[in-house]
Design an enzyme around this catalytic site. Structure first.
Site, PDB file in Angstrom:
ATOM      1  N   GLU A 135      -1.644  -1.805  -9.408  1.00 46.67           N
ATOM      2  CA  GLU A 135      -0.420  -1.305  -9.865  1.00 46.67           C
ATOM      3  C   GLU A 135      -0.358  -0.521 -11.422  1.00 46.67           C
ATOM      4  OE1 GLU A 135       1.680  -5.191 -10.073  1.00 46.67           O
ATOM      5  OE2 GLU A 135       2.241  -4.944  -7.827  1.00 46.67           O
ATOM      6  N   GLU A 169       0.306  -5.862  -1.294  1.00 47.45           N
ATOM      7  CA  GLU A 169       0.986  -6.943  -1.879  1.00 47.45           C
ATOM      8  C   GLU A 169       2.446  -6.747  -1.579  1.00 47.45           C
ATOM      9  OE1 GLU A 169       0.944  -7.558  -6.186  1.00 47.45           O
ATOM     10  OE2 GLU A 169      -0.993  -7.268  -6.243  1.00 47.45           O
TER      11      GLU A 169
END
Ligand SMILES: *[C@@H]1O[C@H](CO)[C@@H](O)[C@H](O)[C@H]1NC(C)=O
Ligand SMILES: *[C@@H]1O[C@H](CO)[C@@H](O)[C@H](O)[C@H]1NC(C)=O
Length: 353
Positions: free
Chosen positions: A169, A281
């Site tokens: 991320e 995710e």
């Protein structure tokens, strides 16, 4: 009924028959086994003492047992194994893998491989940062991140079941082209260390949002990253997506399946550009709304398995039952019970496809 309609459609329009050639589901399905990333914040600071070691923290339900259960009882085949950069080098930026810490993390990696999983993803969970500063843009040099990956590729690259998740991320990265150059240095370092064909996951900006992977410029910038032979084999786009109102993955209720806003437009881009992506995710609460939307989202990935390689839910491992997005199974003697979202969607949509 379905097949009759389809046969007729195929007769009328050969172009529409293409989907039959696709596999009926993605190759890789599983969950994240969180814990070695605990203590890492979104500014890339990671407390060395905050780390939970997920092979022994959950009483009666350690992570190695969890992975064995997921493979044996649920037929899942993929685990993503987040870890803080600082933990691996014991806080030394640019340093060698710390034998004690990297040895502890290795127990999790070996547990994944021994479970019979088809893919074990090493994920550096640092948000493109080290202690608040962005790699290659005021923080660590590209060479420092590439050196970490060179060491990990040397250690794990001989096993084709290991995949390398370059970075969890990235967000608020000012220059996406410069970030792609950072990723390029990492890819070159991994391949040069002899890991010539392992899957490498390429992370874009904005928390690797599947919704903005194209619009944020991440897709275009990362499409230019190549292997040393100029191919893009096994360079896979890494995306995340949650199903709650603000896409934060912090709510137990879900409001959308992300097909029209994210996975369909991304699939179009991937097909046009002959690339593939993996959803590493996604998750939601153990609620009826999340069951509905998560199953729908996974079904879409299965239906588009020419461009979507797989998915790993967030998250099992060190999470307790009280965590909103908990996917940790509970153990009772020799039997395990999955959370309802894992049972119905992560496993159900995979087994049923
Ligand atoms: C990041 O993604 C969210 C949706 O997932 C979007 O609302 C937001 O505008 C994006 N931000 C940037 C900078 O692209
Ligand atoms: C890769 O592409 C570059 C630039 O087009 C070229 O100079 C180089 O020779 C190519 N390398 C290989 C191994 O094909």
């Amino acid at each position: 009924m379905k097949s009759t309609v389809f046969a007729l459609t195929a007769l009328l329009s050969p172009a529409l028959a293409a989907p039959t050639a696709r596999a009926t589901k993605v190759q890789y399905a599983g969950v994240n086994i969180a814990g070695f990333d605990f203590g890492c914040a979104t500014d890339g600071t990671c407390s060395l003492t905050g780390t939970s070691k997920p092979y022994d923290i959950v009483s009666g339900a350690n992570a190695l047992g969890q992975m064995n259960h997921f493979v044996k009882d649920d037929t899942l085949n993929t685990f993503r194994l987040p870890v803080g950069w600082q933990f691996l080098t014991n806080g030394q930026l640019g340093g060698q893998l710390n034998s004690n810490n990297a040895g502890q993390y290795d127990r999790l990696v070996q547990g994944c491989l021994n479970s019979g999983a088809a893919l074990c993803i090493i994920d550096i969970h640092n948000y493109a940062r080290w202690n608040g500063k962005i790699v290659g843009q005021g923080g660590p040099t590209n060479a420092q991140l590439a050196d970490l990956w060179k060491q990990l590729a040397t250690k794990y690259g001989k096993n084709s079941k290991i995949a390398f998740g370059v970075m969890n991320e990235p967000h608020d990265v000012p220059d996406i082209k410069a970030w792609a150059a950072t990723v390029q240095e990492v890819v070159t370092a991994i391949r040069s260390a002899g890991a010539t064909s392992n899957i490498i996951l390429l992370p874009g900006n904005n928390w690797t949002s599947a919704e903005t992977y194209v619009s944020s410029g991440s897709a275009e910038a990362l499409a230019a990253v190549t292997n040393p032979d100029n191919s893009t084999s096994n360079l896979i786009m890494d995306v995340h997506k949650y199903l709650d109102t603000d896409n934060s993955g912090t709510h137990t209720e879900c409001v959308k399946d992300n097909i029209d806003n994210a996975f369909k437009p991304l699939a179009d881009w991937l097909r046009t550009n002959k690339r593939q992506a993996m959803l590493t995710e996604s998750g939601g609460g153990n609620t009826a709304s999340c069951q509905k939307y998560m199953c729908s989202q996974i079904q879409y990935l299965n239906q588009n398995s020419d461009v979507y390689l797989g998915y790993t839910g967030w998250a099992a491992g060190g999470f307790a039952q009280s965590y909103e997005l908990n996917e940790t199974p509970t153990q009772n003697g020799n039997s395990w019970t999955d959370t309802s979202l894992v049972k119905s969607c992560i496993v159900g949509a995979w087994k049923g496809a």
